[in-house]
Structure formats: structure tokens, C-alpha cells
Design a protein around this motif. Sequence first.
Motif, PDB file in Angstrom:
ATOM      1  N   ILE B  33       0.652  -1.099   0.174  1.00  0.00           N
ATOM      2  CA  ILE B  33      -0.102  -0.074  -0.250  1.00  0.00           C
ATOM      3  C   ILE B  33       0.961   0.990  -0.119  1.00  0.00           C
ATOM      4  CG2 ILE B  33      -1.851   1.204   0.836  1.00  0.00           C
ATOM      5  CD1 ILE B  33      -2.557  -0.957   2.652  1.00  0.00           C
ATOM      6  N   HIS B  34       0.563   2.579  -0.834  1.00  0.00           N
ATOM      7  CA  HIS B  34       1.358   3.379  -1.401  1.00  0.00           C
ATOM      8  C   HIS B  34       0.254   4.673  -0.652  1.00  0.00           C
ATOM      9  CE1 HIS B  34       4.280   1.599  -3.128  1.00  0.00           C
ATOM     10  NE2 HIS B  34       3.447   1.019  -4.295  1.00  0.00           N
ATOM     11  N   SER B  35       0.318   4.597   0.871  1.00  0.00           N
ATOM     12  CA  SER B  35      -0.327   6.048   1.371  1.00  0.00           C
ATOM     13  C   SER B  35       0.221   7.257   1.797  1.00  0.00           C
ATOM     14  CB  SER B  35      -0.511   5.216   2.856  1.00  0.00           C
ATOM     15  OG  SER B  35      -1.139   6.210   3.617  1.00  0.00           O
ATOM     16  N   PRO B  36      -0.604   7.838   2.159  1.00  0.00           N
ATOM     17  CA  PRO B  36       0.076   9.471   2.531  1.00  0.00           C
ATOM     18  C   PRO B  36       0.675   9.424   3.769  1.00  0.00           C
ATOM     19  CG  PRO B  36      -2.476  10.091   1.679  1.00  0.00           C
ATOM     20  CD  PRO B  36      -1.591   8.338   1.964  1.00  0.00           C
ATOM     21  N   TYR B  37       0.113   8.471   4.725  1.00  0.00           N
ATOM     22  CA  TYR B  37       0.825   8.248   5.922  1.00  0.00           C
ATOM     23  C   TYR B  37       1.219   8.035   6.369  1.00  0.00           C
ATOM     24  CZ  TYR B  37      -4.789   9.080   5.318  1.00  0.00           C
ATOM     25  OH  TYR B  37      -6.309   9.161   4.982  1.00  0.00           O
ATOM     26  N   LYS B  38       2.134   8.423   7.226  1.00  0.00           N
ATOM     27  CA  LYS B  38       4.044   7.908   6.805  1.00  0.00           C
ATOM     28  C   LYS B  38       3.805   7.355   8.636  1.00  0.00           C
ATOM     29  CE  LYS B  38       4.926   9.143   3.512  1.00  0.00           C
ATOM     30  NZ  LYS B  38       4.611   8.510   1.602  1.00  0.00           N
ATOM     31  N   LYS B  41       0.048   8.569  13.930  1.00  0.00           N
ATOM     32  CA  LYS B  41       0.058  10.101  14.099  1.00  0.00           C
ATOM     33  C   LYS B  41      -1.030  10.300  13.115  1.00  0.00           C
ATOM     34  CE  LYS B  41       3.606  12.595  14.480  1.00  0.00           C
ATOM     35  NZ  LYS B  41       5.479  13.022  14.909  1.00  0.00           N
ATOM     36  N   GLU B  42      -0.614  10.409  11.929  1.00  0.00           N
ATOM     37  CA  GLU B  42      -0.841  11.094  10.844  1.00  0.00           C
ATOM     38  C   GLU B  42      -2.079  10.588  10.591  1.00  0.00           C
ATOM     39  OE1 GLU B  42       3.692  12.177   9.125  1.00  0.00           O
ATOM     40  OE2 GLU B  42       2.090  10.537   7.760  1.00  0.00           O
ATOM     41  N   ALA B  43      -2.835   9.072  10.661  1.00  0.00           N
ATOM     42  CA  ALA B  43      -3.377   8.552  10.070  1.00  0.00           C
ATOM     43  C   ALA B  43      -4.730   8.942  10.361  1.00  0.00           C
ATOM     44  CB  ALA B  43      -2.838   7.119   9.758  1.00  0.00           C
ATOM     45  N   PRO B  44      -6.131   9.004   9.739  1.00  0.00           N
ATOM     46  CA  PRO B  44      -7.318   8.669  10.867  1.00  0.00           C
ATOM     47  C   PRO B  44      -7.843   7.492  10.976  1.00  0.00           C
ATOM     48  CG  PRO B  44      -7.428   8.051   8.687  1.00  0.00           C
ATOM     49  CD  PRO B  44      -6.068   8.395   8.351  1.00  0.00           C
ATOM     50  N   PHE B  45      -8.335   8.573  12.634  1.00  0.00           N
ATOM     51  CA  PHE B  45      -9.057   6.838  13.120  1.00  0.00           C
ATOM     52  C   PHE B  45      -9.602   5.976  12.290  1.00  0.00           C
ATOM     53  CE2 PHE B  45      -8.494  10.771  16.292  1.00  0.00           C
ATOM     54  CZ  PHE B  45      -7.596   9.964  16.902  1.00  0.00           C
ATOM     55  N   GLN B  46      -9.790   6.969  11.465  1.00  0.00           N
ATOM     56  CA  GLN B  46     -11.219   5.670  10.454  1.00  0.00           C
ATOM     57  C   GLN B  46     -11.150   6.042   9.266  1.00  0.00           C
ATOM     58  OE1 GLN B  46     -12.284   2.240  10.663  1.00  0.00           O
ATOM     59  NE2 GLN B  46     -11.866   3.072  13.188  1.00  0.00           N
ATOM     60  N   GLY B  47     -10.526   5.509   8.335  1.00  0.00           N
ATOM     61  CA  GLY B  47     -10.278   5.448   6.071  1.00  0.00           C
ATOM     62  C   GLY B  47     -11.045   6.508   5.998  1.00  0.00           C
ATOM     63  N   ARG B  48     -12.748   5.955   6.148  1.00  0.00           N
ATOM     64  CA  ARG B  48     -13.877   6.185   5.711  1.00  0.00           C
ATOM     65  C   ARG B  48     -13.782   8.031   5.060  1.00  0.00           C
ATOM     66  NH1 ARG B  48     -19.254   3.759   4.538  1.00  0.00           N
ATOM     67  NH2 ARG B  48     -19.970   5.681   3.185  1.00  0.00           N
ATOM     68  N   TYR B  49     -14.127   8.573   6.202  1.00  0.00           N
ATOM     69  CA  TYR B  49     -14.289  10.214   5.737  1.00  0.00           C
ATOM     70  C   TYR B  49     -12.941  10.925   5.309  1.00  0.00           C
ATOM     71  CZ  TYR B  49     -19.078   7.979   6.804  1.00  0.00           C
ATOM     72  OH  TYR B  49     -19.962   7.651   7.423  1.00  0.00           O
ATOM     73  N   ALA B  50     -11.616  10.000   5.336  1.00  0.00           N
ATOM     74  CA  ALA B  50     -11.212  10.672   4.856  1.00  0.00           C
ATOM     75  C   ALA B  50     -10.934  10.320   2.873  1.00  0.00           C
ATOM     76  CB  ALA B  50      -9.670   9.562   4.956  1.00  0.00           C
ATOM     77  N   ARG B  51     -10.601  11.799   2.703  1.00  0.00           N
ATOM     78  CA  ARG B  51     -10.823  12.148   1.116  1.00  0.00           C
ATOM     79  C   ARG B  51      -9.533  11.664   0.618  1.00  0.00           C
ATOM     80  NH1 ARG B  51     -15.392  11.157   0.004  1.00  0.00           N
ATOM     81  NH2 ARG B  51     -15.111  11.802  -1.701  1.00  0.00           N
ATOM     82  N   ASP B  52      -8.356  11.858   1.394  1.00  0.00           N
ATOM     83  CA  ASP B  52      -7.454  11.441   0.718  1.00  0.00           C
ATOM     84  C   ASP B  52      -7.111   9.999  -0.245  1.00  0.00           C
ATOM     85  OD1 ASP B  52      -5.834  13.099   1.966  1.00  0.00           O
ATOM     86  OD2 ASP B  52      -5.985  12.174   4.181  1.00  0.00           O
ATOM     87  N   GLU B  53      -6.224   9.879  -1.106  1.00  0.00           N
ATOM     88  CA  GLU B  53      -6.241   9.148  -2.025  1.00  0.00           C
ATOM     89  C   GLU B  53      -4.703   8.082  -1.353  1.00  0.00           C
ATOM     90  OE1 GLU B  53      -7.003   9.884  -5.895  1.00  0.00           O
ATOM     91  OE2 GLU B  53      -8.491  11.274  -5.136  1.00  0.00           O
ATOM     92  N   SER B  54      -5.294   6.512  -1.802  1.00  0.00           N
ATOM     93  CA  SER B  54      -4.000   5.948  -1.626  1.00  0.00           C
ATOM     94  C   SER B  54      -4.183   5.298  -2.528  1.00  0.00           C
ATOM     95  CB  SER B  54      -4.350   4.733  -0.373  1.00  0.00           C
ATOM     96  OG  SER B  54      -4.240   5.690   0.675  1.00  0.00           O
ATOM     97  N   THR B  55      -2.767   4.251  -2.869  1.00  0.00           N
ATOM     98  CA  THR B  55      -2.114   3.316  -3.908  1.00  0.00           C
ATOM     99  C   THR B  55      -2.516   1.889  -4.096  1.00  0.00           C
ATOM    100  OG1 THR B  55      -2.227   5.561  -5.995  1.00  0.00           O
ATOM    101  CG2 THR B  55      -1.324   2.575  -6.382  1.00  0.00           C
ATOM    102  N   LEU B  56      -2.707   0.664  -4.153  1.00  0.00           N
ATOM    103  CA  LEU B  56      -2.638  -0.130  -3.533  1.00  0.00           C
ATOM    104  C   LEU B  56      -1.734  -0.848  -5.354  1.00  0.00           C
ATOM    105  CD1 LEU B  56      -6.521  -1.177  -2.521  1.00  0.00           C
ATOM    106  CD2 LEU B  56      -4.352  -0.708  -1.847  1.00  0.00           C
ATOM    107  N   GLU B  57      -0.978  -1.672  -5.015  1.00  0.00           N
ATOM    108  CA  GLU B  57       0.103  -1.735  -6.125  1.00  0.00           C
ATOM    109  C   GLU B  57      -0.137  -3.290  -5.237  1.00  0.00           C
ATOM    110  OE1 GLU B  57       3.844  -1.208  -5.681  1.00  0.00           O
ATOM    111  OE2 GLU B  57       4.609  -2.445  -7.531  1.00  0.00           O
ATOM    112  N   VAL B  58      -0.699  -4.155  -6.305  1.00  0.00           N
ATOM    113  CA  VAL B  58      -0.780  -5.950  -7.039  1.00  0.00           C
ATOM    114  C   VAL B  58       1.258  -6.089  -7.320  1.00  0.00           C
ATOM    115  CG1 VAL B  58      -2.031  -7.891  -6.976  1.00  0.00           C
ATOM    116  CG2 VAL B  58      -3.053  -5.880  -6.459  1.00  0.00           C
TER     117      VAL B  58
END
Lengths: 172, 172
Positions: B33-38, B41-58
Motif C-alpha cells: 500500500i502506498h499511502s500519504p500516512y507515514k 499519528k498522521e492516519a485518520p481514526f477511520q479511513g472512510r471519511y478521509a478524502r485522501d487517496e492511496s494506491t494499492l500495488e498488487v
Amino acid sequence: MVYNAKMFAVRRTYWLGNDMTLVVGQLHQIGVIHSPYKEQKEAPFQGRYARDESTLEVFEEYDPALLHIEQCSHIIVLYLQDRADREVLQTRTPWGPEIHGVFATRSPNRPNPIGFCVVELLKRDGRFLRVRGLDALEGSPLIDMKPYSSEVDSVQDAVIGWHKRRDLKPRK
Amino acid sequence: MVYNAKMFAVRRTYWLGNDMTLVVGQLHQIGVIHSPYKEQKEAPFQGRYARDESTLEVFEEYDPALLHIEQCSHIIVLYLQDRADREVLQTRTPWGPEIHGVFATRSPNRPNPIGFCVVELLKRDGRFLRVRGLDALEGSPLIDMKPYSSEVDSVQDAVIGWHKRRDLKPRK
């Protein structure tokens, strides 16, 4: 042609494990599922609309981790689909003759056969949880439980393109 | 008192593994997973309402398993929370001072730290999936993906008793 993982001869050098796949963690069994479904053919395609009840037995060691779980009306259950085939990468489904990648289906056959079900928690009796709506087979190892949140986990308008094109009757 | 698994001296004789727990399976990494949250403490408590985008590399080896995934508007993502503490059995949450069993919370710290998120699939570019609403940290191992079905996976009226008694503001 249905691909499976065995066909891929060239692998990254860091692939590990007996079956040449990259192992990143171990699953610890936290309990066992007592289910009316003894075999695959008895289980519903999806547990959600089954009215059957199952019991989640949590091992004694994990009892403290259940504190306040009785306050959750619905829980997310993760369990090991221990009779699934981890080598399958593409499959047909009960809904039609087309082949799909397993990540586009809910087939238990997949690289990490972790079953996911949202169940209704009917009753807690110590470390035994009576639930409704679980599609797990008898004896499946319990892996994790989380409280289900309508706010966070419910999406109303999700579309599965290949599924919507079919009627909802599984083929025989 | 907050229990953790280390406190339990008496264990079943069949407990296995270095850390004396029952190992029932291995997790195979299917991607990253490529995520903006390093960091946590940067990650939201739940992702659902975060508007940030991530990339899943399979990983390439699993590419055939993606066939038709682009037809799914929302997918269930299971990933390994590899920076979590597997020994924790009870915990506080951001929502209040009470102690809960980890199975009654969504804390990443739990015996099998498998993160669960329902994400919106924005775009498929080969074996790279652009998604919105994922709370995973940068570099988290991807474990599984399944199509999300509103019909099967959505529950409208779920209650988490201990959570409802609080307002929705996490404590600082």
C-alpha cells in the motif's frame, strides 16, 4: 484459460516459504466456530441472509479481549477458510459462467483465504458468542472480531458490474 | 488493570510458535500500500471519511486475480497492520477513557492485526489501484481484496453501545 499461481515460474528472489510466496505474518487462532454447515455444499453463498445461528467460541486466553463486546449489535468476523485452495487466482462463481479474478469475487479460494462476514450478535455467554448470518463451516478457526459501525462500514450504492448484469439466481 | 496476553502463564499444550500462540496459517503478501500516512499519528481514526487517496500495488504474480476488479465501485481491503502490537488484549480508544477488550474496538493492536477498510475504487491502471478512504500506513502489506456488496455487507442500524454514549469527538 484459468490462471493459477503455480504457472508463474519467475518469481522475485525474496519470495519465501515452502510454496514460494512471500510470508509476512502468521495467523493466530483466537477461537473456533461452531456452525450448522459441515461441508461447503451446505453453506450459503453469503451468510448475511441465512437465518441460521452459529457460535463463536473464543479461547480462554483471549477472554479479556471480549470486554464490552456484548454492547455491539453487529460484529465483523474474520475467520480462516481452512478448506479453501490458496493457489486459485481466477474462478467462476455461482452467478454465471464467466471467469473472474478472485479479488473481484467473494470465492473462498484466494491467496489468503480469510473469510469476512458481518453478523448479528444475539447473545454473549462468557466467551461464547451466539451469532446470526455467518457462512463459515464447522470448525473454522476464528481470527479476529471487530465492532461493525453503520457510519463507517456501510456503503449504500456500491456496484459490482459483472454481478449486476445477472439475475440473482445462482446457477445450479 | 489492562490485561495482555503475556500475563497468561497457563496455556494449552498445543500452543505453538515462538510467542506461544496457536499458529493456524501464514499470511502471504499480495502487494503493498502506498499511502500519504507515514506514521500512526498522521492516519485518520477511520479511513472512510478521509478524502485522501492511496494506491494499492498488487505484485505481478497476482495480476490475473484482478480480472474485472475495475467493475467494482467499492472494495473491501484487508491489510497487515505491521506496526501494531499483537500482545494487547485491552485498550483505551480515542473516544474516551474507558478500557475495552480489543475485539470490542477497532484498534490496530490485537492478536491478528488485520486492518479492514471499505474503499472507493477510483481507477485501475494495470496492477495499480487508486482508492479513496483507506487508513493504512505507507508500506503496509496488502493481504486481500473483495468486492463490496451493499446488499450483503451493509447494515443500517448497528449499535456500538460504549461508543454511542460518547459524542463523536476523539479526545486529544
